[in-house]
Scaffold this motif. Structure first.
Motif, PDB file in Angstrom:
ATOM      1  N   GLN A  35       6.043   4.343 -11.716  1.00 42.96           N
ATOM      2  CA  GLN A  35       5.752   4.612 -10.312  1.00 42.96           C
ATOM      3  C   GLN A  35       7.043   4.778  -9.524  1.00 42.96           C
ATOM      4  OE1 GLN A  35       2.884   5.027  -8.196  1.00 42.96           O
ATOM      5  NE2 GLN A  35       4.607   5.573  -6.877  1.00 42.96           N
ATOM      6  N   MET A  36       7.209   5.937  -8.917  1.00 40.90           N
ATOM      7  CA  MET A  36       8.399   6.170  -8.098  1.00 40.90           C
ATOM      8  C   MET A  36       8.347   5.341  -6.827  1.00 40.90           C
ATOM      9  SD  MET A  36      10.664   8.206  -9.465  1.00 40.90           S
ATOM     10  CE  MET A  36      11.621   8.801  -8.062  1.00 40.90           C
ATOM     11  N   TYR A  37       9.510   4.808  -6.463  1.00 38.65           N
ATOM     12  CA  TYR A  37       9.658   4.056  -5.220  1.00 38.65           C
ATOM     13  C   TYR A  37      10.614   4.762  -4.261  1.00 38.65           C
ATOM     14  CZ  TYR A  37       6.779   0.060  -6.391  1.00 38.65           C
ATOM     15  OH  TYR A  37       5.691  -0.744  -6.670  1.00 38.65           O
ATOM     16  N   GLY A  38      10.725   6.055  -4.403  1.00 37.28           N
ATOM     17  CA  GLY A  38      11.579   6.806  -3.504  1.00 37.28           C
ATOM     18  C   GLY A  38      11.747   8.233  -3.975  1.00 37.28           C
ATOM     19  N   ILE A  39      12.485   8.997  -3.187  1.00 39.75           N
ATOM     20  CA  ILE A  39      12.777  10.395  -3.503  1.00 39.75           C
ATOM     21  C   ILE A  39      14.286  10.545  -3.690  1.00 39.75           C
ATOM     22  CG2 ILE A  39      12.634  12.774  -2.712  1.00 39.75           C
ATOM     23  CD1 ILE A  39       9.901  11.532  -3.278  1.00 39.75           C
ATOM     24  N   SER A  90      23.075   7.225  -7.743  1.00 41.72           N
ATOM     25  CA  SER A  90      22.001   8.149  -7.420  1.00 41.72           C
ATOM     26  C   SER A  90      21.271   7.531  -6.236  1.00 41.72           C
ATOM     27  CB  SER A  90      21.044   8.327  -8.604  1.00 41.72           C
ATOM     28  OG  SER A  90      19.902   9.068  -8.222  1.00 41.72           O
ATOM     29  N   ASP A  91      21.419   8.131  -5.067  1.00 38.71           N
ATOM     30  CA  ASP A  91      20.819   7.564  -3.861  1.00 38.71           C
ATOM     31  C   ASP A  91      19.374   8.027  -3.704  1.00 38.71           C
ATOM     32  OD1 ASP A  91      23.122   6.236  -3.329  1.00 38.71           O
ATOM     33  OD2 ASP A  91      23.842   7.605  -1.785  1.00 38.71           O
ATOM     34  N   THR A  92      18.557   7.138  -3.153  1.00 37.48           N
ATOM     35  CA  THR A  92      17.115   7.354  -3.069  1.00 37.48           C
ATOM     36  C   THR A  92      16.616   7.044  -1.659  1.00 37.48           C
ATOM     37  OG1 THR A  92      16.908   6.625  -5.379  1.00 37.48           O
ATOM     38  CG2 THR A  92      14.896   6.676  -4.058  1.00 37.48           C
ATOM     39  N   TRP A  93      15.847   7.957  -1.081  1.00 42.80           N
ATOM     40  CA  TRP A  93      15.189   7.667   0.192  1.00 42.80           C
ATOM     41  C   TRP A  93      13.937   6.858  -0.089  1.00 42.80           C
ATOM     42  CZ3 TRP A  93      17.196   7.948   4.858  1.00 42.80           C
ATOM     43  CH2 TRP A  93      18.283   8.818   5.080  1.00 42.80           C
ATOM     44  N   MET A  94      13.841   5.674   0.523  1.00 44.06           N
ATOM     45  CA  MET A  94      12.742   4.754   0.284  1.00 44.06           C
ATOM     46  C   MET A  94      11.999   4.470   1.589  1.00 44.06           C
ATOM     47  SD  MET A  94      14.728   2.109  -2.301  1.00 44.06           S
ATOM     48  CE  MET A  94      13.345   1.780  -3.401  1.00 44.06           C
ATOM     49  N   VAL A  95      10.690   4.246   1.478  1.00 43.71           N
ATOM     50  CA  VAL A  95       9.844   3.992   2.640  1.00 43.71           C
ATOM     51  C   VAL A  95       9.633   2.492   2.814  1.00 43.71           C
ATOM     52  CG1 VAL A  95       7.613   4.451   3.730  1.00 43.71           C
ATOM     53  CG2 VAL A  95       8.628   6.148   2.183  1.00 43.71           C
ATOM     54  N   GLY A 139      11.482  -7.286  -3.798  1.00 46.22           N
ATOM     55  CA  GLY A 139      11.362  -8.117  -2.603  1.00 46.22           C
ATOM     56  C   GLY A 139      10.167  -7.730  -1.747  1.00 46.22           C
ATOM     57  N   GLY A 140       9.457  -6.664  -2.156  1.00 49.78           N
ATOM     58  CA  GLY A 140       8.304  -6.216  -1.383  1.00 49.78           C
ATOM     59  C   GLY A 140       8.684  -5.544  -0.079  1.00 49.78           C
ATOM     60  N   ASP A 141       9.912  -5.063   0.009  1.00 48.10           N
ATOM     61  CA  ASP A 141      10.420  -4.476   1.251  1.00 48.10           C
ATOM     62  C   ASP A 141      10.170  -2.977   1.351  1.00 48.10           C
ATOM     63  OD1 ASP A 141      11.706  -6.953   2.193  1.00 48.10           O
ATOM     64  OD2 ASP A 141      13.005  -6.658   0.452  1.00 48.10           O
ATOM     65  N   VAL A 142       9.848  -2.330   0.226  1.00 50.83           N
ATOM     66  CA  VAL A 142       9.585  -0.895   0.237  1.00 50.83           C
ATOM     67  C   VAL A 142       8.257  -0.602  -0.449  1.00 50.83           C
ATOM     68  CG1 VAL A 142      11.996  -0.176   0.345  1.00 50.83           C
ATOM     69  CG2 VAL A 142      10.949  -0.601  -1.886  1.00 50.83           C
ATOM     70  N   ALA A 143       7.684   0.536  -0.100  1.00 44.42           N
ATOM     71  CA  ALA A 143       6.383   0.930  -0.640  1.00 44.42           C
ATOM     72  C   ALA A 143       6.543   1.935  -1.777  1.00 44.42           C
ATOM     73  CB  ALA A 143       5.539   1.553   0.469  1.00 44.42           C
ATOM     74  N   PRO A 144       5.601   1.942  -2.715  1.00 42.16           N
ATOM     75  CA  PRO A 144       5.609   3.012  -3.721  1.00 42.16           C
ATOM     76  C   PRO A 144       5.432   4.344  -3.005  1.00 42.16           C
ATOM     77  CG  PRO A 144       3.542   1.790  -3.782  1.00 42.16           C
ATOM     78  CD  PRO A 144       4.459   1.027  -2.890  1.00 42.16           C
ATOM     79  N   VAL A 145       6.013   5.407  -3.557  1.00 44.27           N
ATOM     80  CA  VAL A 145       5.981   6.708  -2.898  1.00 44.27           C
ATOM     81  C   VAL A 145       5.002   7.641  -3.610  1.00 44.27           C
ATOM     82  CG1 VAL A 145       7.319   8.796  -2.438  1.00 44.27           C
ATOM     83  CG2 VAL A 145       8.276   6.568  -1.890  1.00 44.27           C
ATOM     84  N   PRO A 159       0.815  -1.221   0.000  1.00 49.23           N
ATOM     85  CA  PRO A 159       0.000   0.000   0.000  1.00 49.23           C
ATOM     86  C   PRO A 159       0.844   1.265   0.000  1.00 49.23           C
ATOM     87  CG  PRO A 159      -0.080  -1.075   2.136  1.00 49.23           C
ATOM     88  CD  PRO A 159       0.640  -2.018   1.222  1.00 49.23           C
ATOM     89  N   MET A 160       0.293   2.311  -0.601  1.00 47.19           N
ATOM     90  CA  MET A 160       0.969   3.606  -0.699  1.00 47.19           C
ATOM     91  C   MET A 160       0.171   4.652   0.070  1.00 47.19           C
ATOM     92  SD  MET A 160       2.082   5.666  -4.170  1.00 47.19           S
ATOM     93  CE  MET A 160       0.419   5.951  -4.773  1.00 47.19           C
ATOM     94  N   LEU A 161       0.867   5.518   0.763  1.00 50.38           N
ATOM     95  CA  LEU A 161       0.215   6.556   1.542  1.00 50.38           C
ATOM     96  C   LEU A 161      -0.630   7.452   0.643  1.00 50.38           C
ATOM     97  CD1 LEU A 161       0.421   7.183   4.624  1.00 50.38           C
ATOM     98  CD2 LEU A 161       1.969   9.043   4.002  1.00 50.38           C
ATOM     99  N   LYS A 162      -1.887   7.666   1.042  1.00 47.70           N
ATOM    100  CA  LYS A 162      -2.804   8.477   0.244  1.00 47.70           C
ATOM    101  C   LYS A 162      -2.759   9.942   0.647  1.00 47.70           C
ATOM    102  CE  LYS A 162      -7.648   8.708  -1.201  1.00 47.70           C
ATOM    103  NZ  LYS A 162      -8.996   8.099  -1.040  1.00 47.70           N
ATOM    104  N   LYS A 163      -2.714  10.190   1.941  1.00 48.83           N
ATOM    105  CA  LYS A 163      -2.594  11.564   2.416  1.00 48.83           C
ATOM    106  C   LYS A 163      -1.779  11.586   3.694  1.00 48.83           C
ATOM    107  CE  LYS A 163      -6.959  11.762   5.021  1.00 48.83           C
ATOM    108  NZ  LYS A 163      -8.254  12.466   5.138  1.00 48.83           N
TER     109      LYS A 163
END
Length: 400
Positions: free
Chosen positions: A154-158, A298-303, A122-128, A42-46
């Motif tokens: 779909q981005m998976y990080g910032i 290119s490093d990415t912050w992932m949730v 691996g399902g370890d991070v959420a779409p952002v 799941p991805m954060l909606k708000k």
């Protein structure tokens, strides 16, 4: 220039929340008959209220709280503004970061491209949900929706920061000035024992990039999408190079010391390391982005898919990519900031010029680290590529 802590400490060894969420989203990449599904996460909606805590995995230098230098602190201001108390675990290698994220004990990670897709598939991070990160709007476009940080658009990080793996050399010894990676591959003989190379399986991509440009008959289209035959060719080149390598490095201090002592005169590097060698004034070095281009990061912050504090993680991603903070991180760490507006905030007004931060044409010459997978990451849709595990095994063979 600061004395940086190690970026990747040691060489890479071989081997949800009570907030409103979107319905679980699953992405599948389909090209040429090959489909690889991304686990539903799941991805954060708000954005909701912060949970009061944030547990991070980060490269050393990415979450400074004044411990290393009391004047370098962007964690405490974040805590004061958001109420999210930050707890940071330093990751020494990408492999270590992947394992830590899979424990489910962390909210997010500053992942490099040799880890990102492992975490996504691996399902370890959420779409952002990038709309919840206002500062994403002014991140450099050339870092968005790329193979190492997104799937199916779909981005998976910032994106956080980036840099090239350059060729560094001592001009008093290496002459003429090199313009090609051939100086450390096919023509490294004159510098036998004084060549250095990055100590990680991902360095195989450097050899693959060189072969892609110099041996087109091999059919390499992407240095991270190698068939068994192409991987074997890169291994052969690296085994030949290993005879001339005096030392493989992953800790920046080793390379600095090797160039200053003269035991190394040429090899792969980062711009910040070249700056450190020059600042000590013990030896002169030059750097070049070779004609074949270069690999880079290119490093990415992932949730985390299991984040217990996702709102605080989103607050952090927006904070760390805000102009002033992203400028602070970039200067402290030694990399180009991802945030375009950060260049107006750097203390060194030439910093972004030195690191080519806004130079899209320069960035286009970099093949950013991407996790090798069986389903080729070159967009061909083929599924005959070698995996990261195979690269790890190959690296062990190269080093003997």
């Amino acid at each position: 220039m600061r004395k940086i802590t190690t970026r990747w400490g040691l060489a890479a060894a071989a081997v949800v929340a009570a907030t409103v969420l979107l319905a679980g989203c699953s992405t599948a990449t389909t090209t040429g008959g090959t489909t690889q599904a991304v686990p539903k996460v799941p991805m954060l909606k708000k954005l909701g209220a912060g949970e009061g805590q944030l547990n991070l995995i980060a490269w050393a230098g990415y979450a400074e709280d004044g411990t290393n230098d009391k004047t370098v602190d962007w964690v405490h201001p974040f805590e004061q503004q958001t109420g999210c108390q930050v707890h940071t675990t330093i990751g020494n290698t990408s492999d270590e970061m992947v394992q830590l994220m899979r424990s489910g004990q962390y909210d997010g990670v500053s992942a490099s491209g040799d880890a990102t897709l492992r975490l996504v598939y691996g399902g370890d991070v959420a779409p952002v949900n990038t709309s919840l990160v206002p500062n994403y709007a002014t991140i450099s476009d050339f870092l968005k929706k790329k193979s190492w940080n997104s799937v199916g658009g779909q981005m998976y990080g910032i994106p956080h920061g980036w840099g090239a793996n350059l060729l560094m050399y001592n001009p008093s010894v290496v002459s003429p000035a090199p313009t090609s990676w051939s100086a450390v591959f096919d023509k490294s003989g004159p510098y036998a024992g004084k060549v250095t190379a990055y100590d990680s399986p991902i360095y195989i991509a450097d050899a693959a990039l060189y072969l892609m440009k110099t041996q087109p008959s091999l059919g390499i289209k992407d240095p991270y999408a190698l068939t068994s035959k192409q991987l074997a060719a890169a291994v052969t080149l690296l085994k030949a190079q290993s005879k001339n390598v005096g030392e493989y490095w992953s800790d920046y201090t080793k390379e600095v010391q090797a160039f200053e002592s003269g035991t190394t005169v040429i090899g792969t590097t980062w711009q910040v390391i070249a700056n450190l060698v020059q600042s000590d004034a013990k030896v002169k070095v030059d750097t070049v982005l070779p004609s074949e281009g270069a690999t880079g990061w290119s490093d990415t912050w992932m949730v985390s898919a299991k984040a217990k504090h996702p709102n605080c993680m989103y607050e952090w991603m927006n904070w760390i990519t805000s102009p002033k903070v992203n400028a602070q991180v970039a200067e402290w760490f030694g990399e180009a900031p991802a945030q375009t507006l950060a260049c107006d905030q750097t203390s060194d007004k030439n910093f972004c010029t030195t690191y080519h931060a806004l130079d899209a044409s320069y960035a286009a010459q970099i093949h950013y680290w991407t996790t090798p997978q069986k389903d080729c990451v070159d967009g061909s849709g083929k599924s005959d590529c070698t995996t990261y595990t195979q690269w790890v095994n190959a690296w062990q063979q190269i080093k003997g």
